[in-house]
Design an enzyme around this catalytic site. Sequence first.
Site, PDB file in Angstrom:
ATOM      1  N   GLY A  82       6.435  13.576 -11.490  1.00  0.00           N
ATOM      2  CA  GLY A  82       5.602  13.732 -10.304  1.00  0.00           C
ATOM      3  C   GLY A  82       4.786  12.490 -10.011  1.00  0.00           C
ATOM      4  O   GLY A  82       4.630  12.100  -8.850  1.00  0.00           O
ATOM      5  N   ASN A 135      11.446  14.542 -17.856  1.00  0.00           N
ATOM      6  CA  ASN A 135      11.828  15.922 -18.192  1.00  0.00           C
ATOM      7  C   ASN A 135      12.371  16.700 -16.993  1.00  0.00           C
ATOM      8  O   ASN A 135      12.676  17.888 -17.108  1.00  0.00           O
ATOM      9  CB  ASN A 135      10.654  16.674 -18.829  1.00  0.00           C
ATOM     10  CG  ASN A 135       9.429  16.758 -17.926  1.00  0.00           C
ATOM     11  OD1 ASN A 135       9.541  16.881 -16.705  1.00  0.00           O
ATOM     12  ND2 ASN A 135       8.247  16.702 -18.530  1.00  0.00           N
ATOM     13  N   ILE A 160      11.057  17.979 -14.442  1.00  0.00           N
ATOM     14  CA  ILE A 160      10.309  19.162 -14.027  1.00  0.00           C
ATOM     15  C   ILE A 160       9.004  18.743 -13.348  1.00  0.00           C
ATOM     16  O   ILE A 160       8.276  17.880 -13.843  1.00  0.00           O
ATOM     17  CB  ILE A 160       9.986  20.065 -15.242  1.00  0.00           C
ATOM     18  CG1 ILE A 160      11.264  20.639 -15.855  1.00  0.00           C
ATOM     19  CG2 ILE A 160       9.048  21.209 -14.838  1.00  0.00           C
ATOM     20  CD1 ILE A 160      12.022  21.606 -14.963  1.00  0.00           C
ATOM     21  N   HIS A 219       4.273  23.498 -17.888  1.00  0.00           N
ATOM     22  CA  HIS A 219       3.132  22.654 -17.544  1.00  0.00           C
ATOM     23  C   HIS A 219       1.810  23.223 -18.039  1.00  0.00           C
ATOM     24  O   HIS A 219       0.905  22.470 -18.385  1.00  0.00           O
ATOM     25  CB  HIS A 219       3.053  22.458 -16.028  1.00  0.00           C
ATOM     26  CG  HIS A 219       3.881  21.318 -15.539  1.00  0.00           C
ATOM     27  ND1 HIS A 219       3.528  20.016 -15.739  1.00  0.00           N
ATOM     28  CD2 HIS A 219       5.047  21.293 -14.852  1.00  0.00           C
ATOM     29  CE1 HIS A 219       4.446  19.217 -15.215  1.00  0.00           C
ATOM     30  NE2 HIS A 219       5.378  19.970 -14.667  1.00  0.00           N
ATOM     31  N   ARG A 257     -18.875 -11.224   7.173  1.00  0.00           N
ATOM     32  CA  ARG A 257     -17.737 -11.512   6.275  1.00  0.00           C
ATOM     33  C   ARG A 257     -17.772 -12.993   5.886  1.00  0.00           C
ATOM     34  O   ARG A 257     -17.460 -13.358   4.756  1.00  0.00           O
ATOM     35  CB  ARG A 257     -16.412 -11.148   6.935  1.00  0.00           C
ATOM     36  CG  ARG A 257     -16.123 -11.892   8.218  1.00  0.00           C
ATOM     37  CD  ARG A 257     -14.829 -11.433   8.886  1.00  0.00           C
ATOM     38  NE  ARG A 257     -14.647 -12.083  10.177  1.00  0.00           N
ATOM     39  CZ  ARG A 257     -13.552 -12.729  10.541  1.00  0.00           C
ATOM     40  NH1 ARG A 257     -12.529 -12.826   9.706  1.00  0.00           N
ATOM     41  NH2 ARG A 257     -13.447 -13.269  11.742  1.00  0.00           N
ATOM     42  N   GLU A 306      -3.593  -1.510  -0.775  1.00  0.00           N
ATOM     43  CA  GLU A 306      -5.018  -1.202  -0.899  1.00  0.00           C
ATOM     44  C   GLU A 306      -5.309  -0.249  -2.054  1.00  0.00           C
ATOM     45  O   GLU A 306      -6.264  -0.448  -2.817  1.00  0.00           O
ATOM     46  CB  GLU A 306      -5.554  -0.598   0.411  1.00  0.00           C
ATOM     47  CG  GLU A 306      -5.538  -1.548   1.592  1.00  0.00           C
ATOM     48  CD  GLU A 306      -4.216  -1.524   2.359  1.00  0.00           C
ATOM     49  OE1 GLU A 306      -4.105  -2.240   3.366  1.00  0.00           O
ATOM     50  OE2 GLU A 306      -3.295  -0.784   1.925  1.00  0.00           O
ATOM     51  N   ASP A 335      -8.006  -5.110  18.380  1.00  0.00           N
ATOM     52  CA  ASP A 335      -7.077  -4.345  17.534  1.00  0.00           C
ATOM     53  C   ASP A 335      -7.146  -2.855  17.831  1.00  0.00           C
ATOM     54  O   ASP A 335      -6.239  -2.105  17.472  1.00  0.00           O
ATOM     55  CB  ASP A 335      -7.370  -4.594  16.046  1.00  0.00           C
ATOM     56  CG  ASP A 335      -6.677  -5.859  15.553  1.00  0.00           C
ATOM     57  OD1 ASP A 335      -5.891  -6.446  16.325  1.00  0.00           O
ATOM     58  OD2 ASP A 335      -6.928  -6.257  14.402  1.00  0.00           O
ATOM     59  N   ARG A 373     -16.846  -8.440  11.682  1.00  0.00           N
ATOM     60  CA  ARG A 373     -15.913  -9.477  12.121  1.00  0.00           C
ATOM     61  C   ARG A 373     -16.627 -10.473  13.032  1.00  0.00           C
ATOM     62  O   ARG A 373     -16.391 -11.678  12.970  1.00  0.00           O
ATOM     63  CB  ARG A 373     -14.745  -8.856  12.889  1.00  0.00           C
ATOM     64  CG  ARG A 373     -13.801  -9.925  13.453  1.00  0.00           C
ATOM     65  CD  ARG A 373     -12.756  -9.341  14.387  1.00  0.00           C
ATOM     66  NE  ARG A 373     -11.791 -10.375  14.788  1.00  0.00           N
ATOM     67  CZ  ARG A 373     -11.615 -10.790  16.023  1.00  0.00           C
ATOM     68  NH1 ARG A 373     -12.332 -10.268  17.002  1.00  0.00           N
ATOM     69  NH2 ARG A 373     -10.722 -11.720  16.300  1.00  0.00           N
TER      70      ARG A 373
END
Length: 511
Positions: A2, A31, A33, A104, A199, A253, A311, A362
Site C-alpha cells: 500500500g 505480501n 495484501i 493486518h 522573497r 513538494e 498566474d 512575490r
Amino acid sequence: DGCLMEGVSQEAIGLAGRQELSKLIVLWDDNNITIDGTVDLADRTDQIQRFKASGWHVQKIDGHDPEAIDTALMAAKKANKPSMIACKTHIALGSSAQDTSKGHGALTDPQLIADTKKVYGWSADEFEIPASIKSAWEDIGQRGATDRQEWEERLSSVSSNKQNEFHRVFAGKIPKKLTSVIRTFKKQMSENPQKVATRKSSEMVLNAINPIMPETVGGSADLSGSNNTRSKDMDVFDTVTRHGRYIHWGVREHGMAAAMNGMALHGGIRPYGGTFMCFTDYARPAMRLAALMKVPTVFVMTHDSIGLGEDGPTHQPVEHLAISRSTPNTHVFRPADTIETAEAWEIALSSNHTPTVLALSRQGLPAVRTIHKSANLSERGAYVLADSEDKRQVILIATGSEVSLALEARTALQAEGIGTRVVSMPCMELFAEQDPSYRKRVLPGGASVRIGIEAGVRQGWDRWLLGERGREAKSDFIGMSGFGASAPANTLFEHFGITTQAIIERVKALL
C-alpha cells in the site's frame, strides 16, 4: 504494498535514484495484501521494474529466509546506488488469517492466537521473553560498542573548537554570532530602506546567515529562481559534490518536505526548502507531521497572495494561511518588509521543537521599519508599528503586504484628526502566547474601531477582531472571501477591495 501506491513514494524513489543515495536500503514487504484485499484490486505495477527504471539496485528474495535477507543486505551495502530488496512474504504467516487482509489487525481471536502459537511451537506466556531470546538481543546490542568507542576517540582528538561546534550543531543551538549578524543586517536595512519582495528579502537574510551556520541545507521544489532560497555561498548537492548544501528537489513538494523532516530528526542539519504558498497543498502531510513530531523544519512559501498576479486563482493562495495557522505547534510568519523577514528567520532558526512557515510576497513591498530597533519585535507576534497622534479611535491590524496599506490609511485618517494605531502582526501564534497584559497593551479595549487587513480569508482573524476586548459592531475584516483572478497585482487588489481607500471608507462607516 500500500505504501508504494502513495504518490510520495515515487517522489522519493526518483530523487534517491537520481542522487545515487547508496546508503539507502528499502526492504519491500511483498505480501500482495492491502486492507481491502489483494493488491490487484487497485494496482498492477511491476515494482521491481519501477525501481530499476529509477536507477536503483534491486534484488528479489524469500522474505522469510534469514540467510537470504542477510546476503541481500550485504550486497545492498556494496552497491553504489540505493537498493530495494523485494521480500516475498505471507502476511499473518501460520495463522488462519494467512494471506488475507484480516492479517493486518484482526488477530485478536483467542483460538486463532492459540492455533498460531502451536504452529510456531511457542510455549511462553503472554509478555514473557524467553531467556535465550533476551540474551541474544543483548549480545546483538553490544555489537556497536566498539564502533561507538572508536568514534568518540576520533571526536576527542580534534580541536576543542571543532568539538564545541559539533556539539552546538547537534544540540540545535544557534551560533553566538547570529544575533549580532541579524542586528547588523537590520541596522543596514533601516538606514537604507528598499522596496523589495519579501522573497528577495529572505534571500538577502540567507546571504548573511548561511555563511555562519554551516548546518543549514537549503533547496527548492524546482522554483529556485522564484523562491530565492539559494544563498551565494551554497554549492549544489549532487553525486560529485556531496559537500553541497543546496538541493534541487525537482517538482516534489511532498517528497521535499518529508525528506527535510527526516534530516531534522537526524540532527546536525537545519533544513529549509521553498515552493509556492499554494503548493503547501502538496507538502501538507509532511508539514503536519513536522508539527506533530516537534521538529524545526522551515518551509519557505513564496507568492503568498493574489499579489502574484497573472498566474491566476490556481496559484493564488487565499485559504492557505488559515490552514497553516490552524495546525497546532506551527509558527506562521507573514513579514511586512525585509526587517521583519530577518526577525522571522532568526526566530525560525532558534526553534528546536516547532516548524516554521514563511509566507513571502512575490511583489515588491515598501519598508515599514525605518527606525532601527535592536530588539526582535516580531518575537512577540504583534506590536504597535505606528501609534495614534490624537485620541485613539481606530486600530488597524495587518500582516505582510497589507501593512503598508494600513500605514497609508493611518496617514490619511490622522490628517482628518482620526487617531489611528497600526499593529503589525507577523505571527498570530506567537502573539497568542504572550501574557495578557502585553496583548492588552497592543489591543486595548474601549470604543475603538478595529479592522483586520490581509489578502487571505477571514478564518482565524476573529480572535483579534471580536475577542481580545474587540466589539463586533466596531470590527471588520478587509481581505478575500473567494478565489482570486488573473490580472496584474495592482488591478487585483483594486478589484477585490484591498486598498488604502477601502480601509479609510470602512473606518469612517464604523465610526
